[in-house]
Design a protein around this motif. Structure first.
Motif, PDB file in Angstrom:
ATOM      1  N   GLY A  34       0.805  -1.208   0.000  1.00 57.82           N
ATOM      2  CA  GLY A  34       0.000   0.000   0.000  1.00 57.82           C
ATOM      3  C   GLY A  34       0.838   1.257   0.000  1.00 57.82           C
ATOM      4  O   GLY A  34       0.557   2.203  -0.754  1.00 57.82           O
ATOM      5  N   ALA A 130      -5.474   3.681  -0.754  1.00 60.03           N
ATOM      6  CA  ALA A 130      -5.986   2.786   0.289  1.00 60.03           C
ATOM      7  C   ALA A 130      -7.129   1.934  -0.252  1.00 60.03           C
ATOM      8  O   ALA A 130      -7.202   0.722   0.004  1.00 60.03           O
ATOM      9  N   VAL A 133      -5.914  -0.897  -2.630  1.00 59.06           N
ATOM     10  CA  VAL A 133      -5.348  -2.018  -1.878  1.00 59.06           C
ATOM     11  C   VAL A 133      -6.452  -2.858  -1.253  1.00 59.06           C
ATOM     12  O   VAL A 133      -6.421  -4.096  -1.294  1.00 59.06           O
ATOM     13  N   VAL A 134      -7.446  -2.204  -0.682  1.00 64.13           N
ATOM     14  CA  VAL A 134      -8.533  -2.923  -0.021  1.00 64.13           C
ATOM     15  C   VAL A 134      -9.417  -3.644  -1.031  1.00 64.13           C
ATOM     16  O   VAL A 134      -9.909  -4.749  -0.763  1.00 64.13           O
ATOM     17  N   GLU A 137      -7.723  -6.794  -1.719  1.00 59.56           N
ATOM     18  CA  GLU A 137      -7.739  -7.682  -0.548  1.00 59.56           C
ATOM     19  C   GLU A 137      -9.112  -8.312  -0.329  1.00 59.56           C
ATOM     20  O   GLU A 137      -9.207  -9.488   0.042  1.00 59.56           O
ATOM     21  N   ASP A 365      -1.917   3.493   6.852  1.00 59.41           N
ATOM     22  CA  ASP A 365      -2.027   2.081   7.210  1.00 59.41           C
ATOM     23  C   ASP A 365      -3.313   1.803   7.985  1.00 59.41           C
ATOM     24  O   ASP A 365      -3.996   0.802   7.744  1.00 59.41           O
ATOM     25  N   VAL A 368      -6.311   1.736   5.681  1.00 56.16           N
ATOM     26  CA  VAL A 368      -6.399   0.456   4.973  1.00 56.16           C
ATOM     27  C   VAL A 368      -7.045  -0.592   5.864  1.00 56.16           C
ATOM     28  O   VAL A 368      -7.924  -1.350   5.428  1.00 56.16           O
ATOM     29  N   SER A 369      -6.637  -0.630   7.126  1.00 57.10           N
ATOM     30  CA  SER A 369      -7.212  -1.585   8.068  1.00 57.10           C
ATOM     31  C   SER A 369      -8.703  -1.330   8.289  1.00 57.10           C
ATOM     32  O   SER A 369      -9.524  -2.266   8.290  1.00 57.10           O
ATOM     33  N   THR A 372     -10.674  -2.344   5.198  1.00 61.43           N
ATOM     34  CA  THR A 372     -10.710  -3.802   5.071  1.00 61.43           C
ATOM     35  C   THR A 372     -11.768  -4.398   5.981  1.00 61.43           C
ATOM     36  O   THR A 372     -12.595  -5.229   5.557  1.00 61.43           O
TER      37      THR A 372
END
Length: 380
Positions: A34, A130, A133-134, A137, A365, A368-369, A372
């Protein structure tokens, strides 16, 4: 759940070579997928109407991770997936060059650790990266749109040519531990006036006088409409001039004046009511109106904001709800699709468009969490 198709669209498979070698990163902080994507996208200039290189790079990222990607006629990048949630943010930035680099700590922001500097790091390449990336995922649908900073042409094309998803998370900086539920709307106007040329000793008002007098009446009418509310607040109308020109025409026969203005529309008003207010101030000259975006306020209840709140708490934060005084593409999605829409993304919105735009990588970060966790909740 529906998954959009791209029967008539051209696939995109290749992105550019890595750009990380050009980003000063003495501590080696660009050490996750990311963070790398974020730094690469920030390193690619992408002001409105010049997003193609960033689009290609982002398409390459999805291709590398086994996801179909295509570009539509407006230049938007689609990565179709599970339409329980559409993750979307804008690819374009405002103009301006900020040397892209990673610095350790930031006393002004009050954060330790690495901070990425660069145009778009906050608005809105941070949220965009972000979300990309998600999407990889979690399998969520993703669209990066163009033109948000100018005329929202990417979002307008999207709502005219894409089926509505079940929910939308729109990427704009809210701070990693906050959710933006509301934005004001916007409507633009162009004022023009012309009067015969005459000697400057004559007492009659000319076109420039008419323009300035009209604007003073507009400002007074807006102030009256706002009452005792704090100027510029979420529940007020804001009138702003963008440009003004005036003087003798080239042939010397007339004095001409023009003014471009924008009006922010609170939830208590509509674009039509603001137009009527402004037109009531017109004495001389003419007005023409551009496209408008309505205000939007989402409910804090329901699965969508609840999923984001769960993500924020899981990442160690205490969620807050925001109402923002600007305007975003989320307003268009909510108005056209009639589905739950909220806005979320890392970054301090006070740094939008600023010459010191920068984003702490720890906040990225955490975003992103959060996203997700939220997507896992929303996707069956």
């Amino acid at each position: 759940m529906s998954v959009p198709t791209a029967d008539d669209e051209a696939p995109v498979a290749d992105g550019g070579d890595t750009l990380l070698g050009s980003v000063p990163d003495p501590a080696g902080a660009l050490n996750t997928t990311g963070r790398q994507l974020l730094a690469e996208l920030v390193s690619i200039p992408s002001p409105s109407s010049e997003e193609a290189d960033a689009v290609a790079h982002l398409a390459g990222f999805f291709a590398e991770h086994g996801r179909e990607a295509f570009v539509d006629d407006a230049g938007n990048l689609h990565a179709p997936g599970d339409d329980s949630v559409l993750l979307t943010s804008h690819i374009d930035t405002v103009p301006g060059e900020i040397p892209v680099r990673v610095e350790d700590g930031d006393s002004e922001l009050g954060v330790p650790g690495p901070v990425l500097w660069g145009r778009g790091s906050v608005d809105a390449t941070g949220p965009l990266a972000a979300m990309a990336v998600v999407a990889v995922e979690t399998g969520a649908s993703f669209v990066g749109v163009v033109g948000e900073e100018t005329d929202s042409r990417g979002a307008l094309h999207l709502i005219e040519n894409r089926e509505a998803p079940e929910t939308v998370i729109n990427g704009e900086p809210s701070g990693w531990d906050a959710i933006s539920l509301g934005y004001r709307g916007i409507v633009g106007a162009e004022y023009t006036s012309s009067t015969p040329a005459g000697h400057s000793s004559r007492p009659e008002s000319n076109a420039i006088d008419h323009a300035t007098a009209w604007w003073e009446r507009v400002r007074a009418a807006v102030a009256d409409e706002n009452g005792d509310a704090e100027p510029g607040g979420f529940d007020t109308i804001t009138a702003t001039t963008e440009s003004m020109a005036g003087g003798l025409t080239d042939d010397g026969s007339a004095v001409a004046a023009s003014m471009s203005a924008r009006f922010r529309v609170p939830p208590s008003a509509t674009p039509d009511s603001v137009r009527a207010l402004v037109e009531s101030c017109l004495d001389e000259g003419t007005l023409s109106w551009g496209a408008s975006i309505p205000p939007h306020v989402a409910s804090p209840r329901g699965p969508l904001p609840a999923a984001l709140r769960k993500g924020i708490r899981a990442a160690g934060g205490e969620p807050t709800h925001l109402h923002k005084t600007g305007t975003a593409d989320s307003n268009l999605y909510a108005d056209a699709w009639g589905v739950p829409v909220v806005t979320y993304g890392p970054g301090d919105a006070d740094l939008d468009h600023a010459p010191d735009e920068r984003l702490p990588l720890a906040a990225f970060d955490r975003a992103v969490s959060v996203l997700t966790t939220a997507c896992e909740q929303l996707i069956d």
